[in-house]
Write a protein that holds these residues in place. Structure first.
Motif, PDB file in Angstrom:
ATOM      1  N   PRO A 145       0.811  -1.235   0.000  1.00  0.00           N
ATOM      2  CA  PRO A 145       0.000   0.000   0.000  1.00  0.00           C
ATOM      3  C   PRO A 145       0.841   1.281   0.000  1.00  0.00           C
ATOM      4  O   PRO A 145       0.334   2.333  -0.368  1.00  0.00           O
ATOM      5  N   ASN A 146       2.109   1.183   0.383  1.00  0.00           N
ATOM      6  CA  ASN A 146       2.989   2.353   0.354  1.00  0.00           C
ATOM      7  C   ASN A 146       3.715   2.493  -0.970  1.00  0.00           C
ATOM      8  O   ASN A 146       4.499   3.427  -1.148  1.00  0.00           O
ATOM      9  N   CYS A 147       3.475   1.581  -1.886  1.00  0.00           N
ATOM     10  CA  CYS A 147       4.163   1.602  -3.185  1.00  0.00           C
ATOM     11  C   CYS A 147       3.149   1.734  -4.328  1.00  0.00           C
ATOM     12  O   CYS A 147       3.026   2.784  -4.926  1.00  0.00           O
ATOM     13  N   LEU A 148       2.460   0.628  -4.623  1.00  0.00           N
ATOM     14  CA  LEU A 148       1.453   0.565  -5.694  1.00  0.00           C
ATOM     15  C   LEU A 148       2.019   0.920  -7.068  1.00  0.00           C
ATOM     16  O   LEU A 148       1.278   1.342  -7.965  1.00  0.00           O
ATOM     17  N   LYS A 149       3.326   0.720  -7.254  1.00  0.00           N
ATOM     18  CA  LYS A 149       3.944   1.005  -8.553  1.00  0.00           C
ATOM     19  C   LYS A 149       3.655  -0.122  -9.533  1.00  0.00           C
ATOM     20  O   LYS A 149       3.443  -1.264  -9.164  1.00  0.00           O
ATOM     21  N   TRP A 150       3.666   0.250 -10.810  1.00  0.00           N
ATOM     22  CA  TRP A 150       3.435  -0.701 -11.888  1.00  0.00           C
ATOM     23  C   TRP A 150       4.765  -1.235 -12.386  1.00  0.00           C
ATOM     24  O   TRP A 150       5.708  -0.482 -12.595  1.00  0.00           O
ATOM     25  N   ARG A 151       4.816  -2.560 -12.577  1.00  0.00           N
ATOM     26  CA  ARG A 151       6.015  -3.231 -13.068  1.00  0.00           C
ATOM     27  C   ARG A 151       5.712  -3.933 -14.382  1.00  0.00           C
ATOM     28  O   ARG A 151       4.717  -4.650 -14.511  1.00  0.00           O
ATOM     29  N   LYS A 152       6.576  -3.687 -15.335  1.00  0.00           N
ATOM     30  CA  LYS A 152       6.433  -4.287 -16.665  1.00  0.00           C
ATOM     31  C   LYS A 152       7.051  -5.683 -16.640  1.00  0.00           C
ATOM     32  O   LYS A 152       8.177  -5.859 -16.183  1.00  0.00           O
ATOM     33  N   LEU A 153       6.303  -6.655 -17.117  1.00  0.00           N
ATOM     34  CA  LEU A 153       6.782  -8.030 -17.175  1.00  0.00           C
ATOM     35  C   LEU A 153       7.177  -8.382 -18.593  1.00  0.00           C
ATOM     36  O   LEU A 153       6.495  -7.999 -19.540  1.00  0.00           O
ATOM     37  N   PRO A 154       8.241  -9.147 -18.758  1.00  0.00           N
ATOM     38  CA  PRO A 154       8.628  -9.581 -20.107  1.00  0.00           C
ATOM     39  C   PRO A 154       7.532 -10.437 -20.742  1.00  0.00           C
ATOM     40  O   PRO A 154       6.756 -11.088 -20.034  1.00  0.00           O
ATOM     41  N   TRP A 155       7.481 -10.457 -22.038  1.00  0.00           N
ATOM     42  CA  TRP A 155       6.442 -11.175 -22.784  1.00  0.00           C
ATOM     43  C   TRP A 155       6.405 -12.661 -22.451  1.00  0.00           C
ATOM     44  O   TRP A 155       5.362 -13.299 -22.525  1.00  0.00           O
ATOM     45  N   HIS A 156       7.525 -13.241 -22.060  1.00  0.00           N
ATOM     46  CA  HIS A 156       7.595 -14.689 -21.845  1.00  0.00           C
ATOM     47  C   HIS A 156       7.130 -15.129 -20.459  1.00  0.00           C
ATOM     48  O   HIS A 156       7.027 -16.321 -20.190  1.00  0.00           O
ATOM     49  N   VAL A 157       6.812 -14.194 -19.575  1.00  0.00           N
ATOM     50  CA  VAL A 157       6.381 -14.553 -18.223  1.00  0.00           C
ATOM     51  C   VAL A 157       4.958 -15.106 -18.265  1.00  0.00           C
ATOM     52  O   VAL A 157       4.055 -14.480 -18.813  1.00  0.00           O
ATOM     53  N   ASP A 158       4.767 -16.295 -17.681  1.00  0.00           N
ATOM     54  CA  ASP A 158       3.446 -16.903 -17.593  1.00  0.00           C
ATOM     55  C   ASP A 158       2.693 -16.228 -16.451  1.00  0.00           C
ATOM     56  O   ASP A 158       2.969 -16.476 -15.274  1.00  0.00           O
ATOM     57  N   THR A 159       1.759 -15.377 -16.781  1.00  0.00           N
ATOM     58  CA  THR A 159       1.056 -14.587 -15.767  1.00  0.00           C
ATOM     59  C   THR A 159       0.230 -15.462 -14.821  1.00  0.00           C
ATOM     60  O   THR A 159      -0.072 -15.036 -13.714  1.00  0.00           O
ATOM     61  N   ASP A 160      -0.102 -16.669 -15.246  1.00  0.00           N
ATOM     62  CA  ASP A 160      -0.848 -17.577 -14.372  1.00  0.00           C
ATOM     63  C   ASP A 160       0.011 -18.060 -13.203  1.00  0.00           C
ATOM     64  O   ASP A 160      -0.523 -18.551 -12.212  1.00  0.00           O
ATOM     65  N   LEU A 161       1.325 -17.933 -13.324  1.00  0.00           N
ATOM     66  CA  LEU A 161       2.227 -18.394 -12.271  1.00  0.00           C
ATOM     67  C   LEU A 161       2.650 -17.280 -11.311  1.00  0.00           C
ATOM     68  O   LEU A 161       3.416 -17.528 -10.379  1.00  0.00           O
ATOM     69  N   LEU A 162       2.152 -16.079 -11.522  1.00  0.00           N
ATOM     70  CA  LEU A 162       2.477 -14.971 -10.615  1.00  0.00           C
ATOM     71  C   LEU A 162       1.823 -15.213  -9.260  1.00  0.00           C
ATOM     72  O   LEU A 162       0.747 -15.811  -9.176  1.00  0.00           O
ATOM     73  N   PRO A 163       2.468 -14.743  -8.185  1.00  0.00           N
ATOM     74  CA  PRO A 163       1.829 -14.879  -6.870  1.00  0.00           C
ATOM     75  C   PRO A 163       0.519 -14.086  -6.828  1.00  0.00           C
ATOM     76  O   PRO A 163       0.357 -13.102  -7.548  1.00  0.00           O
ATOM     77  N   GLU A 164      -0.398 -14.544  -5.995  1.00  0.00           N
ATOM     78  CA  GLU A 164      -1.689 -13.862  -5.889  1.00  0.00           C
ATOM     79  C   GLU A 164      -1.499 -12.402  -5.484  1.00  0.00           C
ATOM     80  O   GLU A 164      -2.188 -11.517  -5.974  1.00  0.00           O
ATOM     81  N   ASN A 165      -0.568 -12.154  -4.579  1.00  0.00           N
ATOM     82  CA  ASN A 165      -0.225 -10.792  -4.163  1.00  0.00           C
ATOM     83  C   ASN A 165       1.190 -10.510  -4.634  1.00  0.00           C
ATOM     84  O   ASN A 165       2.154 -11.024  -4.067  1.00  0.00           O
ATOM     85  N   PHE A 166       1.299  -9.702  -5.665  1.00  0.00           N
ATOM     86  CA  PHE A 166       2.597  -9.394  -6.267  1.00  0.00           C
ATOM     87  C   PHE A 166       3.204  -8.169  -5.599  1.00  0.00           C
ATOM     88  O   PHE A 166       2.525  -7.170  -5.387  1.00  0.00           O
ATOM     89  N   PHE A 167       4.499  -8.273  -5.268  1.00  0.00           N
ATOM     90  CA  PHE A 167       5.249  -7.158  -4.702  1.00  0.00           C
ATOM     91  C   PHE A 167       6.465  -6.911  -5.578  1.00  0.00           C
ATOM     92  O   PHE A 167       6.924  -7.810  -6.292  1.00  0.00           O
ATOM     93  N   CYS A 168       6.996  -5.712  -5.539  1.00  0.00           N
ATOM     94  CA  CYS A 168       8.162  -5.375  -6.362  1.00  0.00           C
ATOM     95  C   CYS A 168       9.281  -6.400  -6.214  1.00  0.00           C
ATOM     96  O   CYS A 168       9.940  -6.752  -7.182  1.00  0.00           O
ATOM     97  N   LYS A 169       9.484  -6.929  -5.007  1.00  0.00           N
ATOM     98  CA  LYS A 169      10.542  -7.906  -4.772  1.00  0.00           C
ATOM     99  C   LYS A 169      10.345  -9.183  -5.594  1.00  0.00           C
ATOM    100  O   LYS A 169      11.291  -9.934  -5.817  1.00  0.00           O
ATOM    101  N   ASP A 170       9.124  -9.426  -6.058  1.00  0.00           N
ATOM    102  CA  ASP A 170       8.829 -10.606  -6.880  1.00  0.00           C
ATOM    103  C   ASP A 170       9.248 -10.421  -8.331  1.00  0.00           C
ATOM    104  O   ASP A 170       9.175 -11.361  -9.122  1.00  0.00           O
ATOM    105  N   ASN A 171       9.680  -9.238  -8.692  1.00  0.00           N
ATOM    106  CA  ASN A 171      10.077  -8.939 -10.070  1.00  0.00           C
ATOM    107  C   ASN A 171      11.512  -9.438 -10.322  1.00  0.00           C
ATOM    108  O   ASN A 171      12.450  -8.667 -10.406  1.00  0.00           O
ATOM    109  N   VAL A 172      11.642 -10.748 -10.466  1.00  0.00           N
ATOM    110  CA  VAL A 172      12.965 -11.363 -10.655  1.00  0.00           C
ATOM    111  C   VAL A 172      13.481 -11.161 -12.078  1.00  0.00           C
ATOM    112  O   VAL A 172      14.650 -11.411 -12.350  1.00  0.00           O
TER     113      VAL A 172
END
Length: 81
Positions: A15-42
């Motif tokens: 809630p203190n961030c809420l920034k948008w992160r661009k994901l590469p085209w090859h990332v399977d969005t179905d495998l993203l965590p239910e709650n995505f945080f910037c730290k998850d942007n590997v």
């Protein structure tokens, strides 16, 4: 004209961030965590912290998850998460 890969977007759930992160085209969005945080942007170490600036929006990109009104910008390309 060659086919272009479309990147997807996800919003940080901090809630203190809420920034948008661009994901590469090859990332399977179905495998993203239910709650995505910037730290998850590997895929982009330069944007894997809430301290990093928000990624730059491109008209050809699609939205993945939203908790913000920016969803209206990409309503036609929304991918339910």
């Amino acid at each position: 004209m060659p086919v272009q890969a479309v990147a997807n977007w996800v919003q940080c759930e901090n809630p203190n961030c809420l920034k948008w992160r661009k994901l590469p085209w090859h990332v399977d969005t179905d495998l993203l965590p239910e709650n995505f945080f910037c730290k998850d942007n590997v895929w982009n170490p330069g944007s894997n912290s809430c301290d990093s600036p928000e990624d730059v929006w491109d008209e050809d990109d699609a939205l993945v998850k939203s908790g913000d009104t920016r969803a209206e910008m990409a309503e036609s390309s929304f991918i339910p998460g």
